[in-house]
Design a protein around this motif. Structure first.
Motif, PDB file in Angstrom:
ATOM      1  N   PHE A  90      47.488  37.772  35.321  1.00  0.00           N
ATOM      2  CA  PHE A  90      47.350  38.754  36.397  1.00  0.00           C
ATOM      3  C   PHE A  90      47.753  38.101  37.707  1.00  0.00           C
ATOM      4  N   TRP A  91      48.341  38.884  38.576  1.00  0.00           N
ATOM      5  CA  TRP A  91      48.641  38.414  39.927  1.00  0.00           C
ATOM      6  C   TRP A  91      47.340  38.360  40.721  1.00  0.00           C
ATOM      7  N   ASN A  92      47.210  37.364  41.571  1.00  0.00           N
ATOM      8  CA  ASN A  92      46.041  37.271  42.446  1.00  0.00           C
ATOM      9  C   ASN A  92      45.829  38.574  43.211  1.00  0.00           C
ATOM     10  N   ASP A  93      46.914  39.141  43.703  1.00  0.00           N
ATOM     11  CA  ASP A  93      46.836  40.368  44.489  1.00  0.00           C
ATOM     12  C   ASP A  93      46.227  41.522  43.674  1.00  0.00           C
ATOM     13  N   ASP A  94      46.550  41.595  42.382  1.00  0.00           N
ATOM     14  CA  ASP A  94      45.978  42.641  41.535  1.00  0.00           C
ATOM     15  C   ASP A  94      44.466  42.466  41.410  1.00  0.00           C
ATOM     16  N   VAL A  95      44.009  41.241  41.295  1.00  0.00           N
ATOM     17  CA  VAL A  95      42.577  40.972  41.196  1.00  0.00           C
ATOM     18  C   VAL A  95      41.881  41.371  42.496  1.00  0.00           C
ATOM     19  N   ILE A  96      42.471  41.003  43.611  1.00  0.00           N
ATOM     20  CA  ILE A  96      41.869  41.309  44.909  1.00  0.00           C
ATOM     21  C   ILE A  96      41.837  42.814  45.168  1.00  0.00           C
ATOM     22  N   ARG A  97      42.923  43.494  44.852  1.00  0.00           N
ATOM     23  CA  ARG A  97      43.037  44.925  45.186  1.00  0.00           C
ATOM     24  C   ARG A  97      42.497  45.883  44.122  1.00  0.00           C
ATOM     25  N   ASP A  98      42.493  45.458  42.843  1.00  0.00           N
ATOM     26  CA  ASP A  98      42.139  46.394  41.773  1.00  0.00           C
ATOM     27  C   ASP A  98      41.392  45.682  40.645  1.00  0.00           C
ATOM     28  N   ILE A  99      40.252  45.098  40.973  1.00  0.00           N
ATOM     29  CA  ILE A  99      39.480  44.323  40.004  1.00  0.00           C
ATOM     30  C   ILE A  99      39.050  45.181  38.813  1.00  0.00           C
ATOM     31  N   ASP A 100      38.764  46.452  39.039  1.00  0.00           N
ATOM     32  CA  ASP A 100      38.330  47.322  37.941  1.00  0.00           C
ATOM     33  C   ASP A 100      39.407  47.448  36.866  1.00  0.00           C
ATOM     34  N   ASN A 101      40.648  47.623  37.287  1.00  0.00           N
ATOM     35  CA  ASN A 101      41.754  47.740  36.334  1.00  0.00           C
ATOM     36  C   ASN A 101      41.984  46.419  35.599  1.00  0.00           C
ATOM     37  N   VAL A 102      41.866  45.305  36.298  1.00  0.00           N
ATOM     38  CA  VAL A 102      42.003  43.994  35.666  1.00  0.00           C
ATOM     39  C   VAL A 102      40.926  43.832  34.596  1.00  0.00           C
ATOM     40  N   CYS A 103      39.691  44.163  34.928  1.00  0.00           N
ATOM     41  CA  CYS A 103      38.597  44.047  33.958  1.00  0.00           C
ATOM     42  C   CYS A 103      38.813  44.980  32.776  1.00  0.00           C
ATOM     43  N   GLN A 104      39.344  46.159  33.034  1.00  0.00           N
ATOM     44  CA  GLN A 104      39.625  47.097  31.939  1.00  0.00           C
ATOM     45  C   GLN A 104      40.662  46.500  30.979  1.00  0.00           C
ATOM     46  N   HIS A 105      41.692  45.873  31.508  1.00  0.00           N
ATOM     47  CA  HIS A 105      42.698  45.233  30.659  1.00  0.00           C
ATOM     48  C   HIS A 105      42.081  44.101  29.830  1.00  0.00           C
ATOM     49  N   ILE A 106      41.175  43.355  30.416  1.00  0.00           N
ATOM     50  CA  ILE A 106      40.517  42.268  29.692  1.00  0.00           C
ATOM     51  C   ILE A 106      39.681  42.830  28.542  1.00  0.00           C
ATOM     52  N   VAL A 107      38.945  43.889  28.819  1.00  0.00           N
ATOM     53  CA  VAL A 107      38.112  44.524  27.777  1.00  0.00           C
ATOM     54  C   VAL A 107      38.978  45.047  26.638  1.00  0.00           C
ATOM     55  N   ILE A 108      40.098  45.666  26.969  1.00  0.00           N
ATOM     56  CA  ILE A 108      41.018  46.182  25.935  1.00  0.00           C
ATOM     57  C   ILE A 108      41.565  45.019  25.101  1.00  0.00           C
ATOM     58  N   ALA A 109      41.996  43.952  25.759  1.00  0.00           N
ATOM     59  CA  ALA A 109      42.549  42.801  25.038  1.00  0.00           C
ATOM     60  C   ALA A 109      41.494  42.134  24.158  1.00  0.00           C
ATOM     61  N   ALA A 110      40.242  42.217  24.565  1.00  0.00           N
ATOM     62  CA  ALA A 110      39.161  41.627  23.772  1.00  0.00           C
ATOM     63  C   ALA A 110      38.767  42.512  22.599  1.00  0.00           C
ATOM     64  N   GLY A 111      39.355  43.696  22.544  1.00  0.00           N
ATOM     65  CA  GLY A 111      39.067  44.611  21.434  1.00  0.00           C
ATOM     66  C   GLY A 111      37.771  45.372  21.606  1.00  0.00           C
TER      67      GLY A 111
ATOM     68  N   ALA B 252      40.875  35.025  44.588  1.00  0.00           N
ATOM     69  CA  ALA B 252      41.050  35.864  43.403  1.00  0.00           C
ATOM     70  C   ALA B 252      40.231  35.320  42.230  1.00  0.00           C
ATOM     71  N   GLU B 253      40.238  34.007  42.033  1.00  0.00           N
ATOM     72  CA  GLU B 253      39.447  33.417  40.954  1.00  0.00           C
ATOM     73  C   GLU B 253      37.959  33.692  41.153  1.00  0.00           C
ATOM     74  N   LEU B 254      37.490  33.538  42.373  1.00  0.00           N
ATOM     75  CA  LEU B 254      36.086  33.779  42.663  1.00  0.00           C
ATOM     76  C   LEU B 254      35.710  35.242  42.416  1.00  0.00           C
ATOM     77  N   LYS B 255      36.573  36.143  42.823  1.00  0.00           N
ATOM     78  CA  LYS B 255      36.304  37.569  42.619  1.00  0.00           C
ATOM     79  C   LYS B 255      36.233  37.897  41.129  1.00  0.00           C
ATOM     80  N   LEU B 256      37.190  37.392  40.346  1.00  0.00           N
ATOM     81  CA  LEU B 256      37.169  37.655  38.916  1.00  0.00           C
ATOM     82  C   LEU B 256      35.975  36.958  38.263  1.00  0.00           C
ATOM     83  N   TRP B 257      35.702  35.724  38.625  1.00  0.00           N
ATOM     84  CA  TRP B 257      34.590  34.983  38.040  1.00  0.00           C
ATOM     85  C   TRP B 257      33.266  35.727  38.260  1.00  0.00           C
ATOM     86  N   ASN B 258      33.094  36.313  39.433  1.00  0.00           N
ATOM     87  CA  ASN B 258      31.874  37.073  39.705  1.00  0.00           C
ATOM     88  C   ASN B 258      31.746  38.303  38.810  1.00  0.00           C
ATOM     89  N   GLU B 259      32.852  38.796  38.296  1.00  0.00           N
ATOM     90  CA  GLU B 259      32.829  39.953  37.392  1.00  0.00           C
ATOM     91  C   GLU B 259      32.615  39.550  35.935  1.00  0.00           C
TER      92      GLU B 259
END
Length: 106
Positions: free
Chosen positions: A81-102, A8-15
């Motif tokens: 974020f749960w590891n499973d959320d990153v693995i299964r739905d990376i787009d939604n995780v990234c969207q939440h990060i973008v929103i939190a970053a303003g 999960a960390e590797l998948k998110l880090w690549n994004e």
């Protein structure tokens, strides 16, 4: 600090590495408030932590809450974020990060 990342960390880090996510500059395993966080964007004071299934237990959950309180006290925003959320739905995780970053709608 760990050298080997989880899947999960590797998948998110690549994004998020190398300013790939809306130009945000993330660092990996950064020390903040006495802890080593999974990922941090210092310019936005944003922390991203990934949690495995062991974090679902009451004891670990209470420890995570105390950790989050200590991390946010100096003005950081912490996302978990749960590891499973990153693995299964990376787009939604990234969207939440973008929103939190303003940067939503940017």
């Amino acid at each position: 600090m760990r050298k080997a990342m989880t899947d999960a960390e590797l998948k998110l880090w690549n994004e998020i590495r190398a300013h790939r996510l809306m130009g945000l500059a993330f660092r990996r395993q950064m020390p903040i408030a006495g802890y080593i966080v999974d990922f941090a964007c210092p310019n936005r004071k944003l922390i991203v932590e990934l949690d495995g299934s062991q974090h679902a237990s009451h004891e670990v959950s209470a420890s995570d809450a105390a950790r989050t309180a200590k991390l946010t006290a100096p003005g950081w925003t912490a996302l978990r974020f749960w590891n499973d959320d990153v693995i299964r739905d990376i787009d939604n995780v990234c969207q939440h990060i973008v929103i939190a970053a303003g940067l939503a709608g940017a």
